[in-house]
Design an enzyme around this catalytic site. Structure first.
Site, short mmCIF file in Angstrom:
data_model
loop_
_atom_site.label_atom_id
_atom_site.label_comp_id
_atom_site.label_asym_id
_atom_site.label_seq_id
_atom_site.Cartn_x
_atom_site.Cartn_y
_atom_site.Cartn_z
N TYR B 291 -0.62 1.34 -4.57
CA TYR B 291 -0.69 1.06 -3.12
C TYR B 291 -0.57 -0.44 -2.89
O TYR B 291 -1.29 -1.23 -3.49
CB TYR B 291 -2.01 1.57 -2.56
CG TYR B 291 -2.03 1.69 -1.06
CD1 TYR B 291 -1.70 2.89 -0.46
CD2 TYR B 291 -2.38 0.62 -0.26
CE1 TYR B 291 -1.72 3.02 0.92
CE2 TYR B 291 -2.39 0.74 1.12
CZ TYR B 291 -2.06 1.95 1.71
OH TYR B 291 -2.08 2.07 3.08
N TYR B 341 6.61 2.39 4.84
CA TYR B 341 5.15 2.34 4.93
C TYR B 341 4.64 3.66 5.48
O TYR B 341 4.59 3.87 6.68
CB TYR B 341 4.73 1.17 5.82
CG TYR B 341 3.23 0.99 5.97
CD1 TYR B 341 2.44 0.64 4.89
CD2 TYR B 341 2.61 1.13 7.21
CE1 TYR B 341 1.08 0.46 5.03
CE2 TYR B 341 1.24 0.94 7.36
CZ TYR B 341 0.48 0.61 6.27
OH TYR B 341 -0.87 0.42 6.41
#
Lengths: 138, 393
Positions: B291, B341
């Site tokens: 991440y 995203y």
């Protein structure tokens, strides 16, 4: 930048009563004496819910910092820069705040600071920090 | 479905992946993106929507995906239906809950979906991010004090790492540059123009130490995966991606003297737990999908997972091991910095693609073990998955 305008809610009433008087209220555990941040409801050291609100001395050390770069104004002037910091109060708790200074670029970890209060019209008094005369303790 | 071949057959796998059009895609609501993503995931798996008997969904900042998603998809007789929310760690968490539900026999086939649409044709995404969040008085005080969202909060964490370990902005740059090089090989990526360390150092300062190229994109879109049992997946369209291990960590940092905030994240707990469950260690991992809301987030996660020693993340990422030519395949689709995203669905989706061997030009040759991280809040929430094209050996 200066501080924003905000209103109290039930959770923040006592805190803002404090800032109005020029006091920075933090929590102190009635059972073990551990100091914690203003928003704490449970003692991080012992788990007690019996937390008093006590005035902090108002002095501390910068534990981390960032310079927030705003958008340049339309008239072409320089972009505003705000020194946003984590202050480790001398009692131990951390506070997210900003340092009011003419030279935000010079703010560094370890600098000594003291609390002050910004009092925007129509909003609550917001704690901010100023560099102490002996800011560079190192 | 009959489960006659023992407990092993109920082992969880990811059998479907659905990605909608993503990026500056306007005029569609998060609910529409979510429904589209589930349909695509079911189709990808070779399933009918009516085969789905569990639905977990995850909202971004804008909200808008609700329990009515069931009706929008015409799903009947669900045995599990819930919203899951742990910010950027949610995608991994949904796969974990779905895996446990499948293992227990509660459900057979679960769709896990995330969707968000913070971008508007006019106006900044930041404004949507700010107005979409529900603040209590204390959070309003953060904003009034100058903490305008995630950028300064993460910058304060990154600065602490730099102060403590000597980590530098140039070291962060190597992560951004390597991920962009991967993105250049990913047709799904939004940012595919190569960048250099110098480009990074010259990009606009956002919240010191973060420059523009340290920060993730913002995208509209939806992403979904289908979790089912290895047995059920055996006759489906796609190669099964086995969920071998998982873990979560929510540190609940005391914000005061002595805290690890900025220095050690939940990855230090969730990573070893997930790898232990899978029976592997960091040296066994072939591909890491980490991440990356910021370059710094990647660096601290790599340290906490044990790919390098604590404090040596900066030296590790700038040692030449990253990028398509390097020895350490990291964020092989470009990540949130350069591809798209979708919160935790970004690393998860690329992990599924790599584990299936469908990465095309960017496919990593050795893909036996893929590690996936999710991170949410300000290092407050962490999830880890260990995925593999092979079942437990």
């Amino acid at each position: 930048m200066t501080v924003g305008i905000m209103q109290r809610d039930p959770a923040t009433t006592e805190f803002f009563d404090g800032t109005a008087r020029g006091e920075l209220l933090i929590r102190r555990c009635a059972d073990c004496g551990h100091h914690s941040a203003p928003r704490c409801e449970t003692c991080p050291a012992c788990g007690s819910a019996a937390l008093d609100r006590v005035p902090a001395k108002g002095t501390g050390t910068i534990a981390s910092w960032t310079l927030v770069h705003g958008r340049p104004p339309r008239d072409g002037g320089p972009a505003p820069v705000t020194a946003v910091v984590v202050v480790e109060l001398d009692e131990g708790p951390w506070l997210h705040s900003q340092v009011i200074t003419d030279a935000p670029q010079e703010v560094r970890t370890g600098f000594r600071v003291a609390v002050d209060f910004e009092r925007p019209e129509g909003g609550e008094a917001i704690p901010v920090f100023r560099l102490a005369p002996d800011a560079v303790s190192a | 479905m009959n489960d006659t071949s023992g407990a092993g057959s109920r082992r969880p796998v990811i059998a479907g992946l659905g990605l909608t059009e993503m990026g500056k895609v306007y005029g569609r609501s998060p609910a529409e993106f979510a429904a589209d993503a589930v349909r695509r995931a079911a189709q990808d798996a070779g399933l009918r929507l009516s085969d789905i008997d569990g639905l977990l969904f995850s909202n971004g900042v804008g909200g808008g995906v609700g329990l009515t998603l069931q009706r929008e998809l015409g799903l009947r007789d669900l045995r599990m239906l819930s919203e899951v929310q742990a910010y950027g760690s949610t995608a991994g968490a949904m796969v974990q809950y779905a895996s446990m539900a499948v293992q227990s026999g509660m459900v057979d086939t679960v769709a896990c979906v995330f969707a968000d649409a913070p971008l508007r044709e006019k106006g900044s995404a930041g404004a949507v991010y700010s107005s979409g969040l529900k603040f209590t008085g204390w959070q309003l005080l953060d904003f009034a004090s100058g903490l305008s969202g995630a950028n300064p909060m993460y910058a304060l964490a990154a600065r602490r790492h730099m102060d403590t370990y000597g980590t530098t902005s140039e070291q962060f740059a190597h992560i951004a540059v390597a991920q962009r090089a991967w993105a250049a090989k990913n047709p799904l990526a939004q940012m595919r123009e190569p960048i250099t360390v110098e480009d990074h150092q010259n990009s606009r300062m956002i919240s010191d130490p973060f420059r523009l190229l340290d920060c993730c994109l913002v995208s509209n879109g939806g992403a979904a995966v289908i979790v089912t049992s290895a047995d059920r997946a055996a006759d489906l369209r796609q190669p099964a991606v086995h969920v071998l291990g998982w873990g979560q960590a929510h540190p609940g940092y005391e914000m005061g003297r002595g805290t690890d905030f900025g220095l050690v994240s939940g990855a230090a707990t969730a990573g070893p737990a997930a790898m232990k469950m899978a029976g592997v260690g960091p040296a066994d991992i072939d591909i890491a999908e980490i991440y990356d809301c910021y370059t710094y987030t990647v660096l601290i996660t790599l340290e906490d997972y044990g790919f390098c020693a604590k404090g040596e993340g900066g030296a590790f990422v700038s040692s030449g091991v990253l990028g398509p030519e390097g020895s350490f395949p990291l964020n092989t689709g470009g990540g949130e910095l350069s591809s798209y995203y979708m919160w935790g669905m970004t690393p998860l989706s690329e992990a599924v693609i790599q584990a299936r061997g469908q990465g095309g030009e960017r496919q990593v040759a050795k893909n036996d073990l893929v590690l996936v991280s999710g991170n949410g809040g300000v290092l407050d929430h962490h999830s880890t998955l260990v995925l593999s094209p092979h079942p437990h050996s």
